[in-house]
Design a protein around this motif. Structure first.
Motif, PDB file in Angstrom:
ATOM      1  N   LEU A 119     -13.371 -28.751 -12.211  1.00  0.00           N
ATOM      2  CA  LEU A 119     -14.952 -28.266 -12.721  1.00  0.00           C
ATOM      3  C   LEU A 119     -15.362 -29.779 -13.531  1.00  0.00           C
ATOM      4  O   LEU A 119     -15.390 -29.245 -14.799  1.00  0.00           O
ATOM      5  CB  LEU A 119     -14.997 -27.288 -13.400  1.00  0.00           C
ATOM      6  CG  LEU A 119     -14.943 -26.093 -12.090  1.00  0.00           C
ATOM      7  CD1 LEU A 119     -12.899 -25.457 -11.706  1.00  0.00           C
ATOM      8  CD2 LEU A 119     -15.496 -24.487 -12.421  1.00  0.00           C
ATOM      9  N   GLN A 148     -19.601 -28.048 -16.438  1.00  0.00           N
ATOM     10  CA  GLN A 148     -18.365 -27.623 -15.725  1.00  0.00           C
ATOM     11  C   GLN A 148     -17.568 -27.617 -17.000  1.00  0.00           C
ATOM     12  O   GLN A 148     -17.982 -28.533 -17.544  1.00  0.00           O
ATOM     13  CB  GLN A 148     -17.775 -28.088 -14.644  1.00  0.00           C
ATOM     14  CG  GLN A 148     -19.025 -27.398 -13.371  1.00  0.00           C
ATOM     15  CD  GLN A 148     -18.247 -28.473 -12.391  1.00  0.00           C
ATOM     16  OE1 GLN A 148     -18.085 -29.426 -12.144  1.00  0.00           O
ATOM     17  NE2 GLN A 148     -17.870 -27.094 -10.806  1.00  0.00           N
ATOM     18  N   THR A 153     -16.563 -21.002 -16.975  1.00  0.00           N
ATOM     19  CA  THR A 153     -16.282 -21.891 -15.917  1.00  0.00           C
ATOM     20  C   THR A 153     -17.734 -23.192 -16.385  1.00  0.00           C
ATOM     21  O   THR A 153     -17.666 -23.901 -15.833  1.00  0.00           O
ATOM     22  CB  THR A 153     -16.607 -21.327 -14.689  1.00  0.00           C
ATOM     23  OG1 THR A 153     -17.855 -20.740 -15.209  1.00  0.00           O
ATOM     24  CG2 THR A 153     -15.071 -20.681 -14.143  1.00  0.00           C
ATOM     25  N   GLU A 154     -18.954 -22.639 -16.569  1.00  0.00           N
ATOM     26  CA  GLU A 154     -19.921 -22.980 -16.986  1.00  0.00           C
ATOM     27  C   GLU A 154     -20.877 -22.642 -18.558  1.00  0.00           C
ATOM     28  O   GLU A 154     -19.995 -21.948 -18.598  1.00  0.00           O
ATOM     29  CB  GLU A 154     -21.194 -23.614 -15.624  1.00  0.00           C
ATOM     30  CG  GLU A 154     -20.717 -24.075 -14.260  1.00  0.00           C
ATOM     31  CD  GLU A 154     -21.646 -23.263 -13.992  1.00  0.00           C
ATOM     32  OE1 GLU A 154     -23.003 -23.079 -13.924  1.00  0.00           O
ATOM     33  OE2 GLU A 154     -21.672 -23.466 -12.379  1.00  0.00           O
ATOM     34  N   ASP A 201     -14.051 -24.733  -8.364  1.00  0.00           N
ATOM     35  CA  ASP A 201     -15.769 -24.093  -8.698  1.00  0.00           C
ATOM     36  C   ASP A 201     -15.307 -22.734  -9.200  1.00  0.00           C
ATOM     37  O   ASP A 201     -14.276 -22.586  -9.251  1.00  0.00           O
ATOM     38  CB  ASP A 201     -16.397 -24.674  -7.453  1.00  0.00           C
ATOM     39  CG  ASP A 201     -15.959 -24.178  -5.930  1.00  0.00           C
ATOM     40  OD1 ASP A 201     -14.994 -22.430  -6.178  1.00  0.00           O
ATOM     41  OD2 ASP A 201     -16.441 -24.302  -5.078  1.00  0.00           O
TER      42      ASP A 201
END
Length: 537
Positions: A161, A177, A272-273, A112
């Motif tokens: 992710l 993700q 990351t997202e 994460d």
């Protein structure tokens, strides 16, 4: 709408070749490598073997694992080998030679954004370079550390992710993700009747984060050609904090924060997202192929279509060499592959308009494919997906087989095409002693220009293939620069395109880029050497 967050990591569920493209089981067998090599005079007489991982001479790891983050890290030879290189020709050749001197010391598998932040904090304090790693399909040296300035190298594999976290069906968007592979992303969107509809050639073996970090080109040959067009907002972890842009359909509030990180190739932060714009899955699809006896007429037809406002999803022009290589045509024709799709209604009329435009420039229907078994469009699609495996098979036979792509305005297209064939062709002949093949297809088109994509095939000399390709690549870069074309349309800069990129970007922008790097990555640990020169604190 929040999503179920349970999923299987790519490490467990998706086997990938450590040395070459894609799935190990789809690599060409020795017999097919030999058969292909017979088409290239001067090729090796036997395929070079693929070394088993157990036989590789990996350099000893120079850094210990962090005691508090060891559960996220691996020093296993298989992980280090698989994260050493991308998938360019020069990467494949070095892997086949067993040369893994550039192997990362450790590989980390964060689960994460908090893990990503913790790893960056540790690496900044320890002077360890961090190379963000999506699925390793870079063909420009984007995941290979070459700086030699740091205490060690950590490859940060983001495959954990891999989930669609939230869907906004009303706005037709999703929070996703960055480590999700293309097929896994589409599988999670399919039950909702939605799709990102971004299909680069590497779709099976690349991730959303990789697409964003490299400004990847995808399925659409017109209109929404790059991943940039599909972004609502980004979440980026940097060594100095998290950048989360406001989710909006559009904004005129100053320079876009998302534009800072799109195409930054992991040098400014780790994506990351992202909130991504989606669309309803297409229900109506039609395609056709049009053949031209003359390539200049085909280019004019392509320009007319690009400027028509009809926006075909697929609009690929193959020159005679590329058409023959793909099995689409054998008689010296150029072939234009067209496709139209919609989620809302039939598109046959729009395809008919496109074909009529092509006919106005001397084109005629090209179906079926000369080898049978379907249309020319089907034959091209099959060859397109298989080509990276063919490239690897030829590499085993010491055949140089690689590509480079670019873009320029329409007024320069004819001259650029001829210059590449002439000047790069001369370099191929000088370096290899053979004229080789230089083919071209146009992958994306715009009202004001096009993106030619060139393929080079020529015999190499065992043990010298990398140096030979580098010399040809240098000639190609020079030719593109001299004719006002970009060093890359969608493959990114990485380390291999740095010479051309350094000449192409404006100097004031270079100053801003250096300043952004210093501000966001004070220790100089993030993917050193991409976009700008590596530094270490």
């Amino acid at each position: 709408m929040p999503m179920d967050t349970t999923s299987t990591s790519r490490r467990a569920g998706h086997a990938r070749s450590w040395w070459g493209w894609g799935s190990p089981e789809r690599a060409l067998p020795d017999a097919e490598c030999l058969a292909l090599a017979q088409l290239v005079p001067g090729a090796a007489h036997a395929p070079r073997p693929v070394p088993p991982i157990a036989s590789l001479d990996l350099p000893p790891a120079r850094i210990p694992m962090s005691p508090t983050l060891a559960h996220l890290m691996s020093a296993a030879p298989a992980d280090r080998a698989a994260h050493t290189y991308g998938k360019a020709f020069r990467d494949v050749v070095r892997a086949l030679d067993g040369d893994l001197s550039a192997a990362p010391d450790l590989v980390a598998f964060p689960q994460d954004g908090r893990d990503v932040a913790d790893l960056l904090d540790w690496a900044s304090g320890a002077g360890v370079a961090v190379v963000p790693y999506g699925a390793g399909s870079s063909v420009v040296g984007g995941v290979e550390y070459r700086a030699g300035l740091h205490a060690g190298v950590l490859s940060m594999d983001l495959s954990g992710l891999n989930r669609v976290l939230e869907i906004d069906r009303v706005s037709r968007a999703a929070r996703i993700q960055a480590g999700v592979l293309g097929p896994d992303l589409e599988a999670q969107l399919r039950p909702h009747g939605l799709t990102l509809r971004h299909f680069p050639q590497s779709f099976e073996f690349s991730t959303l984060g990789g697409w964003l970090a490299t400004r990847a080109g995808g399925h659409y040959a017109t209109l929404h050609t790059h991943i940039d067009d599909l972004v609502e907002s980004l979440n980026v972890v940097t060594p100095v904090g998290v950048s989360r842009s406001l989710r909006l359909p559009a904004s005129g509030a100053g320079p876009s924060p998302d534009r800072l990180f799109l195409g930054s190739e992991g040098a400014l932060g780790v994506i990351t997202e992202a909130w991504m714009r989606l669309q309803d899955r297409p229900l109506h699809k039609v395609s056709a192929s049009v053949a031209f006896t003359g390539f200049p007429a085909a280019v004019e037809a392509l320009r007319a279509i690009a400027q028509s406002g009809l926006h075909p999803a697929n609009c690929r022009l193959l020159d005679p060499g590329e058409a023959a290589l793909s099995g689409v045509a054998r008689g010296g024709e150029s072939v234009l592959v067209l496709g139209v799709e919609s989620a809302h209604g039939p598109v046959d009329g729009r395809l008919a308009e496109l074909v009529a435009l092509a006919r106005d420039h001397g084109g005629s229907p090209a179906d079926p494919a000369p080898d049978g078994g379907g249309s020319a469009a089907d034959a091209w699609r099959s060859a397109f997906l298989r080509m990276p495996y063919v490239r690897d098979g030829l590499a085993r036979m010491s055949v140089i087989s690689e590509t480079f792509e670019t873009a320029c305005t329409w007024d320069r297209v004819p001259e650029l095409y001829e210059a590449v064939r002439r000047e790069v062709g001369a370099a191929v002949h000088r370096v290899t002693g053979s004229p080789g093949l230089i083919n071209c297809r146009f992958t994306h088109v715009y009202p004001d220009g096009a993106a030619p994509y060139f393929t080079v095939v020529a015999p190499g000399r065992p043990g010298q293939e990398v140096a030979m390709w580098d010399e040809i690549k240098s000639a190609a870069t020079e030719t593109l620069g001299e004719h006002g074309a970009t060093v890359t349309h969608h493959h990114a800069v990485g380390r291999d395109h740095r010479p051309g990129y350094d000449r192409q970007r404006p100097e004031p922008f270079a100053l801003v880029l250096h300043a952004a790097k210093r501000a966001l990555d004070p220790a100089g640990i993030l993917n050193p050497g991409v976009l700008i020169d590596a530094t270490a604190s």
